[in-house]
Every structure is written in structure tokens, then in C-alpha cells.
Write a protein that holds these residues in place. Structure first.
Motif, PDB file in Angstrom:
ATOM      1  N   GLU A   1      32.869 -61.692 -45.597  1.00  0.00           N
ATOM      2  CA  GLU A   1      32.583 -61.505 -47.019  1.00  0.00           C
ATOM      3  C   GLU A   1      32.390 -62.856 -47.678  1.00  0.00           C
ATOM      4  OE1 GLU A   1      36.999 -61.045 -48.907  1.00  0.00           O
ATOM      5  OE2 GLU A   1      36.259 -59.374 -47.688  1.00  0.00           O
ATOM      6  N   ARG A   2      31.674 -62.840 -48.806  1.00  0.00           N
ATOM      7  CA  ARG A   2      31.459 -64.044 -49.596  1.00  0.00           C
ATOM      8  C   ARG A   2      31.521 -63.677 -51.078  1.00  0.00           C
ATOM      9  NH1 ARG A   2      31.836 -65.824 -45.228  1.00  0.00           N
ATOM     10  NH2 ARG A   2      30.577 -67.386 -44.133  1.00  0.00           N
ATOM     11  N   ALA A   3      32.174 -64.513 -51.865  1.00  0.00           N
ATOM     12  CA  ALA A   3      32.208 -64.299 -53.317  1.00  0.00           C
ATOM     13  C   ALA A   3      30.851 -64.644 -53.909  1.00  0.00           C
ATOM     14  CB  ALA A   3      33.303 -65.154 -53.941  1.00  0.00           C
ATOM     15  N   VAL A   4      30.454 -63.893 -54.932  1.00  0.00           N
ATOM     16  CA  VAL A   4      29.210 -64.145 -55.664  1.00  0.00           C
ATOM     17  C   VAL A   4      29.580 -64.548 -57.083  1.00  0.00           C
ATOM     18  CG1 VAL A   4      27.101 -63.110 -56.576  1.00  0.00           C
ATOM     19  CG2 VAL A   4      27.861 -62.544 -54.264  1.00  0.00           C
ATOM     20  N   SER A   5      29.250 -65.779 -57.458  1.00  0.00           N
ATOM     21  CA  SER A   5      29.642 -66.287 -58.773  1.00  0.00           C
ATOM     22  C   SER A   5      28.447 -66.739 -59.610  1.00  0.00           C
ATOM     23  CB  SER A   5      30.620 -67.457 -58.614  1.00  0.00           C
ATOM     24  OG  SER A   5      30.042 -68.491 -57.838  1.00  0.00           O
ATOM     25  N   THR A   6      27.233 -66.607 -59.083  1.00  0.00           N
ATOM     26  CA  THR A   6      26.031 -67.023 -59.813  1.00  0.00           C
ATOM     27  C   THR A   6      25.063 -65.847 -59.918  1.00  0.00           C
ATOM     28  OG1 THR A   6      24.994 -67.794 -57.765  1.00  0.00           O
ATOM     29  CG2 THR A   6      26.257 -69.412 -59.034  1.00  0.00           C
ATOM     30  N   ARG A   7      24.221 -65.881 -60.922  1.00  0.00           N
ATOM     31  CA  ARG A   7      23.259 -64.793 -61.117  1.00  0.00           C
ATOM     32  C   ARG A   7      22.204 -64.765 -60.019  1.00  0.00           C
ATOM     33  NH1 ARG A   7      21.217 -64.935 -67.191  1.00  0.00           N
ATOM     34  NH2 ARG A   7      19.969 -63.236 -66.338  1.00  0.00           N
ATOM     35  N   THR A   8      21.815 -65.920 -59.520  1.00  0.00           N
ATOM     36  CA  THR A   8      20.891 -65.996 -58.394  1.00  0.00           C
ATOM     37  C   THR A   8      21.501 -66.905 -57.338  1.00  0.00           C
ATOM     38  OG1 THR A   8      19.684 -67.869 -59.331  1.00  0.00           O
ATOM     39  CG2 THR A   8      18.879 -65.657 -59.866  1.00  0.00           C
ATOM     40  N   GLY A   9      21.210 -66.627 -56.070  1.00  0.00           N
ATOM     41  CA  GLY A   9      21.765 -67.476 -55.033  1.00  0.00           C
ATOM     42  C   GLY A   9      21.354 -67.022 -53.649  1.00  0.00           C
ATOM     43  N   THR A  10      21.678 -67.862 -52.658  1.00  0.00           N
ATOM     44  CA  THR A  10      21.434 -67.567 -51.253  1.00  0.00           C
ATOM     45  C   THR A  10      22.665 -67.955 -50.451  1.00  0.00           C
ATOM     46  OG1 THR A  10      20.474 -69.750 -50.820  1.00  0.00           O
ATOM     47  CG2 THR A  10      18.950 -67.979 -51.484  1.00  0.00           C
ATOM     48  N   ALA A  11      22.816 -67.349 -49.307  1.00  0.00           N
ATOM     49  CA  ALA A  11      23.923 -67.671 -48.408  1.00  0.00           C
ATOM     50  C   ALA A  11      23.501 -67.300 -46.996  1.00  0.00           C
ATOM     51  CB  ALA A  11      25.189 -66.917 -48.808  1.00  0.00           C
ATOM     52  N   THR A  12      24.181 -67.857 -46.012  1.00  0.00           N
ATOM     53  CA  THR A  12      23.948 -67.507 -44.610  1.00  0.00           C
ATOM     54  C   THR A  12      25.257 -67.072 -43.980  1.00  0.00           C
ATOM     55  OG1 THR A  12      24.260 -69.804 -43.896  1.00  0.00           O
ATOM     56  CG2 THR A  12      21.999 -69.073 -44.340  1.00  0.00           C
ATOM     57  N   ILE A  13      25.151 -66.071 -43.115  1.00  0.00           N
ATOM     58  CA  ILE A  13      26.294 -65.542 -42.378  1.00  0.00           C
ATOM     59  C   ILE A  13      25.938 -65.585 -40.896  1.00  0.00           C
ATOM     60  CG2 ILE A  13      27.603 -63.436 -41.866  1.00  0.00           C
ATOM     61  CD1 ILE A  13      28.498 -64.502 -44.418  1.00  0.00           C
ATOM     62  N   PRO A  14      26.790 -66.116 -40.024  1.00  0.00           N
ATOM     63  CA  PRO A  14      26.479 -66.091 -38.595  1.00  0.00           C
ATOM     64  C   PRO A  14      26.478 -64.669 -38.053  1.00  0.00           C
ATOM     65  CG  PRO A  14      28.708 -66.893 -38.964  1.00  0.00           C
ATOM     66  CD  PRO A  14      28.074 -66.798 -40.316  1.00  0.00           C
ATOM     67  N   ALA A  15      25.454 -64.336 -37.288  1.00  0.00           N
ATOM     68  CA  ALA A  15      25.391 -63.009 -36.673  1.00  0.00           C
ATOM     69  C   ALA A  15      26.390 -62.930 -35.525  1.00  0.00           C
ATOM     70  CB  ALA A  15      23.987 -62.731 -36.167  1.00  0.00           C
ATOM     71  N   PRO A  16      26.988 -61.777 -35.292  1.00  0.00           N
ATOM     72  CA  PRO A  16      27.857 -61.615 -34.130  1.00  0.00           C
ATOM     73  C   PRO A  16      27.067 -61.799 -32.832  1.00  0.00           C
ATOM     74  CG  PRO A  16      28.134 -59.807 -35.687  1.00  0.00           C
ATOM     75  CD  PRO A  16      26.931 -60.561 -36.118  1.00  0.00           C
ATOM     76  N   ARG A  17      27.779 -62.019 -31.747  1.00  0.00           N
ATOM     77  CA  ARG A  17      27.126 -62.131 -30.445  1.00  0.00           C
ATOM     78  C   ARG A  17      26.830 -60.763 -29.843  1.00  0.00           C
ATOM     79  NH1 ARG A  17      31.040 -63.894 -27.407  1.00  0.00           N
ATOM     80  NH2 ARG A  17      32.590 -64.053 -29.071  1.00  0.00           N
ATOM     81  N   ALA A  18      27.239 -59.703 -30.506  1.00  0.00           N
ATOM     82  CA  ALA A  18      27.029 -58.341 -30.013  1.00  0.00           C
ATOM     83  C   ALA A  18      25.838 -57.699 -30.705  1.00  0.00           C
ATOM     84  CB  ALA A  18      28.283 -57.499 -30.251  1.00  0.00           C
ATOM     85  N   ALA A  19      25.043 -56.959 -29.938  1.00  0.00           N
ATOM     86  CA  ALA A  19      23.924 -56.222 -30.512  1.00  0.00           C
ATOM     87  C   ALA A  19      24.422 -54.955 -31.193  1.00  0.00           C
ATOM     88  CB  ALA A  19      22.915 -55.880 -29.421  1.00  0.00           C
ATOM     89  N   GLY A  20      23.632 -54.439 -32.150  1.00  0.00           N
ATOM     90  CA  GLY A  20      23.997 -53.194 -32.812  1.00  0.00           C
ATOM     91  C   GLY A  20      23.463 -53.116 -34.222  1.00  0.00           C
ATOM     92  N   GLU A  21      23.856 -52.039 -34.904  1.00  0.00           N
ATOM     93  CA  GLU A  21      23.459 -51.792 -36.292  1.00  0.00           C
ATOM     94  C   GLU A  21      24.591 -52.209 -37.226  1.00  0.00           C
ATOM     95  OE1 GLU A  21      20.428 -50.841 -37.111  1.00  0.00           O
ATOM     96  OE2 GLU A  21      19.900 -50.759 -34.980  1.00  0.00           O
ATOM     97  N   PHE A  22      24.263 -53.061 -38.182  1.00  0.00           N
ATOM     98  CA  PHE A  22      25.228 -53.587 -39.142  1.00  0.00           C
ATOM     99  C   PHE A  22      24.669 -53.381 -40.552  1.00  0.00           C
ATOM    100  CE2 PHE A  22      25.797 -55.648 -35.130  1.00  0.00           C
ATOM    101  CZ  PHE A  22      27.142 -55.895 -34.993  1.00  0.00           C
ATOM    102  N   SER A  23      25.448 -53.780 -41.560  1.00  0.00           N
ATOM    103  CA  SER A  23      24.959 -53.659 -42.942  1.00  0.00           C
ATOM    104  C   SER A  23      25.646 -54.671 -43.843  1.00  0.00           C
ATOM    105  CB  SER A  23      25.193 -52.240 -43.481  1.00  0.00           C
ATOM    106  OG  SER A  23      26.572 -51.987 -43.646  1.00  0.00           O
ATOM    107  N   PHE A  24      24.981 -54.954 -44.967  1.00  0.00           N
ATOM    108  CA  PHE A  24      25.552 -55.754 -46.043  1.00  0.00           C
ATOM    109  C   PHE A  24      25.661 -54.875 -47.276  1.00  0.00           C
ATOM    110  CE2 PHE A  24      24.144 -59.232 -43.407  1.00  0.00           C
ATOM    111  CZ  PHE A  24      25.042 -60.253 -43.679  1.00  0.00           C
ATOM    112  N   THR A  25      26.808 -54.956 -47.958  1.00  0.00           N
ATOM    113  CA  THR A  25      26.962 -54.275 -49.237  1.00  0.00           C
ATOM    114  C   THR A  25      27.235 -55.306 -50.319  1.00  0.00           C
ATOM    115  OG1 THR A  25      29.330 -53.908 -48.815  1.00  0.00           O
ATOM    116  CG2 THR A  25      27.822 -52.129 -48.232  1.00  0.00           C
ATOM    117  N   LEU A  26      26.578 -55.153 -51.455  1.00  0.00           N
ATOM    118  CA  LEU A  26      26.854 -55.974 -52.632  1.00  0.00           C
ATOM    119  C   LEU A  26      27.767 -55.160 -53.530  1.00  0.00           C
ATOM    120  CD1 LEU A  26      26.269 -58.565 -54.250  1.00  0.00           C
ATOM    121  CD2 LEU A  26      24.315 -57.382 -55.269  1.00  0.00           C
ATOM    122  N   GLN A  27      28.939 -55.711 -53.850  1.00  0.00           N
ATOM    123  CA  GLN A  27      29.979 -54.962 -54.540  1.00  0.00           C
ATOM    124  C   GLN A  27      30.395 -55.635 -55.837  1.00  0.00           C
ATOM    125  OE1 GLN A  27      31.959 -53.610 -50.236  1.00  0.00           O
ATOM    126  NE2 GLN A  27      33.249 -54.483 -51.822  1.00  0.00           N
ATOM    127  N   GLY A  28      30.777 -54.802 -56.801  1.00  0.00           N
ATOM    128  CA  GLY A  28      31.246 -55.328 -58.071  1.00  0.00           C
ATOM    129  C   GLY A  28      32.660 -55.850 -57.998  1.00  0.00           C
TER     130      GLY A  28
END
Length: 341
Positions: A145-172
């Protein structure tokens, strides 16, 4: 004009308080409700969520502005009541519908990523809710997870070494119930992980992906993969599908850096049933299933020390099998030969 209600006089008229907001309402934030004029002694304001459930309420007397926290986007309702108190809920004299909008303008992530690469995340918001964050998941398991403190922004997350289906959720907020947007991610691996089993001490027993073993039998686990690491684990799960909700046994791999294969010995479970032997990839504090072998534990199988090696079929036997001879007859020949040995 004034009206009588019980022992008190209701002080409300058409020129009384007029509810309105002083700014646009966004999900997972506070709204400011302005009262158009002074409130009476027992006046108060309630807030109903989009499901019609009454939530917060505030006394209105001596207040020019009231604040309420709202949740997900949707239509809320404010109600102004007079003559409330401990005996009566009062009388509704004014209502105001509020359309609470999602603050998300865009939420974009890389849809297809190689294992152990970087996943790019980009967002644009009209308003940043306090506690806003994005969460990386597999199924319902939170991986990063990463905190979001700006109205616009970018970030990078390292992918796991395992294959599969994943997801990102943006939460309040930190809660999954505060989800504002979701994007899927598919992670692929050019050389997937493998895990196989063999009986220790069994003659000519090659590693395989599915095995039947006696309770407590000594097994050898053999694994391989381009991206294996010593922090990974071999796990025995009581689920035949490799589920990790319950784990019977976990063994750290501890192979040398740079290795592409490894092997360890372990004992089969002592209770009859179907199990999975899983190669688990470590990602942050979570173990992600990357490969599995099926293990059936049965009390009707002899231990490997009692097994007799079977001689390979003769060439003429193979010819008979290919020409449609009875498999039962061929099997009987093998059994007889085994007894002679």
C-alpha cells in the motif's frame, strides 16, 4: 407562525433556517452545512446515507455551520428537526438532498507486467480524502500500500515474482469498504515455478506433480524456477487447490543465491486426506502460491521400504500392448515377474 407541541412552543417559520452547503461534497470527506438563520433551543440536524440509514446528528443551537463526515459517493439527505429532546425525536421541517461525488478523475495502472518488474500507478483527484491510499492485492489479500497525499501523482510498486491476477484499489480510507476505483493487473513469468514430489528410498521413483503416500511417509520436494529465492517457502496446505488460509507445515527454502532449483525432505501429513504442497514466493510479509503439487495421503499404501521394483516389459509384451492385447493380462505378467524376484 408558532405552533404548540407538548409543553413547548415550536419556533419555526418559513423564514427560518435554510440548509445549504458551502462547497461541493466529495466522498470520504467532511461537508460543511450552513444554517440560514438562528436555530431554536431544541433544533438539530441529521444526516442519512444513500441506504437511508440515519448516521450522525448535531444540535443546531448557537451554530452557524455544522460539519458531517460522509462515506462513499451517492445521494445523502439532511433533515432539520425542531423540538427534539429526550422524550421526542422532534418534527422534520426541512430536508436537503446532497449528491456526494467521487473525487477520482483518473486512476491508471500497468495492465500487463513481467514478474519482478515495476508496476506504474498514476492518479488524478479533485480532492484528496484524509487517509487516502492505494492498495495492491491478490484476491482479498493486501500485499502492499501507499499513502496518497497529492491531487495528482505517480508511484511504482515492485511486481511479485509469481505470475497471476492481481489488482489495485484506490481507497478513501484504510478500509476496503472505502474503495473508489479498482484496476486489474496480470503478471506473467517466462519460466514459471515448478514443484514436484518423490518418495525417499523408493526405487526408480521420479519426481511427479501428483502422488499418493502413506501417512508420515518421507518425501522429497524438488522445486525450480528462474526467480527462486532463499526466503521462499515450501508449504503443506490442507486444501487440494493450494489455498493458504490454513497451513499445516512451512519450510523455508534457504537455497544458495543464484540457484534455479532446490530440494528438501519432509514428512507427509499423518491424517488421511487430500493436500497441496505449495512453492510460496515471499513478497513483503506475505507468501504467494506460485506452484503446487497434489498429495493424497492414504492408509492403504505400503511404505516405500516394502515396494518391489518391477522389471520393464519385454519387447514382445510391448508389441502385444500396441496391438490391442488385454492390459489385464500384461499386468498379471508383471505381477508374476515381481513375485519371482
Amino acid at each position: 407562525g408558532a405552533a404548540m407541541f407538548g409543553p413547548r412552543m415550536l419556533q419555526y417559520s418559513s423564514d427560518g433556517p435554510k440548509l445549504h452547503l458551502d462547497s461541493e461534497a466529495f466522498a470520504f470527506s467532511k461537508i460543511r452545512v450552513v444554517l440560514g438563520s438562528s436555530a431554536g433551543e431544541w433544533d438539530y440536524v441529521t444526516l442519512e446515507d444513500p441506504d437511508g440509514e440515519r448516521g450522525a446528528w448535531e444540535w443546531a443551537k448557537e451554530c452557524e455551520v455544522l460539519q458531517f463526515r460522509v462515506g462513499r459517493a451517492g445521494r445523502y439527505k439532511l433533515r432539520y428537526l425542531i423540538d427534539g429532546g429526550y422524550i421526542t425525536v422532534g418534527t422534520v421541517v426541512e430536508t436537503l438532498d446532497i449528491d456526494v461525488r467521487s473525487p477520482v478523475r483518473s486512476f491508471v495502472v500497468d495492465r500487463h507486467v513481467d514478474a519482478d518488474a515495476q508496476i506504474n500507478v498514476r492518479w488524478e483527484l479533485e480532492f484528496v480524502p484524509p487517509g487516502c491510499m492505494f492498495v495492491f492485492r491478490r484476491d482479498r489479500i493486501r500485499l502492499a500500500e501507499r499513502a496518497v497525499s497529492t491531487r495528482t501523482g505517480t508511484a511504482t510498486i515492485p511486481a511479485p515474482r509469481a505470475a497471476g491476477e492481481f489488482s489495485f484499489t484506490l481507497q478513501g480510507t484504510n478500509s476496503r469498504d472505502s474503495q473508489m476505483a479498482e484496476e486489474p493487473v496480470t503478471i506473467t513469468c517466462s519460466r514459471p515455478f515448478s514443484v514436484q514430489l518423490r518418495h525417499v528410498g523408493a526405487p526408480d521413483d521420479a519426481p511427479q506433480n501428483a502422488m499418493i503416500a502413506a501417512p508420515g511417509a518421507e518425501l522429497e520436494v524438488v522445486w525450480g524456477g528462474e526467480l527462486i529465492e532463499g526466503v521462499d517457502s515450501i508449504v503443506i496446505s490442507p486444501s487440494e487447490h493450494g489455498g493458504m488460509a490454513h497451513v499445516l507445515f512451512s519450510l523455508r527454502c534457504d537455497h544458495a543465491p543464484g540457484a534455479e532449483s532446490g530440494r528438501r525432505s519432509l514428512s507427509a501429513p499423518r491424517h488421511v486426506g487430500l493436500y497441496s504442497v505449495v512453492y510460496g514466493v515471499r513478497y513483503n510479509s506475505v507468501t504467494i502460491p506460485a506452484a503446487l503439487a497434489h498429495l493424497a495421503v492414504s492408509d492403504r499404501i505400503a511404505p516405500p521400504s516394502e515396494w518391489l521394483p518391477l522389471a520393464p516389459p519385454a519387447a514382445d509384451d510391448m508389441t502385444l500392448m500396441l496391438s490391442g492385447s488385454s492390459a489385464e493380462a500384461v499386468s498379471s505378467e508383471f505381477e508374476e515377474e515381481g513375485r519371482r524376484e
